[in-house]
Design an enzyme around this catalytic site. Structure first.
Site, mmCIF file in Angstrom:
data_model
loop_
_atom_site.group_PDB
_atom_site.id
_atom_site.type_symbol
_atom_site.label_atom_id
_atom_site.label_comp_id
_atom_site.label_asym_id
_atom_site.label_seq_id
_atom_site.Cartn_x
_atom_site.Cartn_y
_atom_site.Cartn_z
ATOM 1 N N ASP A 187 -3.954 49.345 75.052
ATOM 2 C CA ASP A 187 -4.813 48.167 75.136
ATOM 3 C C ASP A 187 -4.561 47.302 73.908
ATOM 4 O O ASP A 187 -4.363 47.820 72.803
ATOM 5 C CB ASP A 187 -6.287 48.545 75.202
ATOM 6 C CG ASP A 187 -7.165 47.322 75.468
ATOM 7 O OD1 ASP A 187 -7.243 46.878 76.623
ATOM 8 O OD2 ASP A 187 -7.753 46.791 74.496
ATOM 9 N N ASP B 240 -11.457 50.575 74.529
ATOM 10 C CA ASP B 240 -10.965 50.267 75.872
ATOM 11 C C ASP B 240 -9.789 51.159 76.255
ATOM 12 O O ASP B 240 -9.648 51.557 77.423
ATOM 13 C CB ASP B 240 -10.564 48.792 75.965
ATOM 14 C CG ASP B 240 -11.764 47.864 76.017
ATOM 15 O OD1 ASP B 240 -12.907 48.363 75.988
ATOM 16 O OD2 ASP B 240 -11.565 46.635 76.068
ATOM 17 N N GLU C 299 -5.951 43.634 71.841
ATOM 18 C CA GLU C 299 -6.872 42.511 71.695
ATOM 19 C C GLU C 299 -6.090 41.397 71.021
ATOM 20 O O GLU C 299 -5.305 41.651 70.090
ATOM 21 C CB GLU C 299 -8.099 42.901 70.872
ATOM 22 C CG GLU C 299 -8.920 44.030 71.483
ATOM 23 C CD GLU C 299 -9.495 43.714 72.851
ATOM 24 O OE1 GLU C 299 -9.675 42.518 73.169
ATOM 25 O OE2 GLU C 299 -9.737 44.658 73.627
ATOM 26 N N HIS D 282 -14.108 45.777 74.377
ATOM 27 C CA HIS D 282 -13.251 44.763 73.756
ATOM 28 C C HIS D 282 -12.825 45.158 72.350
ATOM 29 O O HIS D 282 -12.396 44.316 71.570
ATOM 30 C CB HIS D 282 -13.909 43.383 73.778
ATOM 31 C CG HIS D 282 -14.435 43.003 75.124
ATOM 32 N ND1 HIS D 282 -13.638 43.012 76.250
ATOM 33 C CD2 HIS D 282 -15.671 42.641 75.537
ATOM 34 C CE1 HIS D 282 -14.370 42.656 77.297
ATOM 35 N NE2 HIS D 282 -15.600 42.443 76.891
#
Length: 224
Positions: free
Chosen positions: A37, A200, A39, A195
């Site tokens: 994941d 996540d 961001e 998030h």
């Protein structure tokens, strides 16, 4: 290299002692699933900053059940000239100037994560990692863009194949949103922690393992 070449390269050497494939290598054609994941500072992998990245390899026990390995996580310094949308920071809650952020360069983050992934790939008797993500094309796009910027030559991930838990969640539970798919799978999910790349990734890994193991328990693997 063509798709045929990549897929066959994944099979070469994906064996244990005596030339027999390991159970994990047999399960995904020589690929080791690794949940990733990211961001970011926006939606464009070519122009927007990579701000966090986490990766969790998926392992298999003696009964053929898959489970998450240790997660490696880094906060990342935006690359020079990177675009960062204020709305993206508001959405993720990332504070770039926080004194405890302790971000590292893209090159450092990817190098360390790739060491972890390559070790897991070798231990599982696989040849290559395949990215697992929730809306995986997004994570794979940012990963590939960072690899290109850092001129990293040994990327353990397949460059375009991936497993998408949004699709798998829709198939298994009728839910494509991560929080809702986790709820349907009886996986605890704290929206206040969402998030974060680490959180996540770990929840996506739980969801992926739950779906794969459920399919096995229902008699869907190995195929008849």
């Amino acid at each position: 290299m063509s798709e045929f070449d990549y897929n066959n390269e994944a099979l070469d050497g994906a064996t244990s002692n005596g030339g027999r494939q390991t159970p994990m290598a047999e399960r995904f054609r020589g690929f080791l699933p690794v949940v990733v994941d990211v961001e970011t500072g926006g939606f464009n992998s070519a122009t927007d900053a990579l701000l966090e990245i986490a990766a969790t390899p998926i392992l298999m026990d003696d009964d053929g059940q898959v489970y998450p390995d240790q997660t490696h996580f880094f906060r990342v310094e935006p690359f020079e000239g990177a675009n960062i949308e204020p709305a993206a920071l508001e959405f993720t809650g990332i504070k770039l100037d926080h004194p405890l952020r302790m971000a590292v360069s893209e090159d450092h983050a990817l190098t360390e994560i790739f060491k972890h992934v390559r070790k897991a790939v070798k231990s599982a008797g696989c040849k290559r990692a395949v990215l697992v993500g929730h809306n995986a094309f997004f994570d794979l796009g940012f990963l590939n863009a960072a690899v290109e910027r850092c001129e990293i030559k040994r990327n353990p991930f397949h460059p375009f194949s991936c497993f998408d838990t949004a699709t798998l969640g829709g198939l298994a539970y009728g839910q494509t949103v991560l929080a809702k798919a986790c709820a349907a799978a009886d996986i605890d999910f704290d929206g206040r922690e969402a998030h974060s790349a680490r959180y996540d990734t770990e929840k996506t890994a739980e969801l992926f393992c739950t779906i794969v193991n459920r399919w096995k328990d229902m008699g869907g693997w190995p195929p008849v």
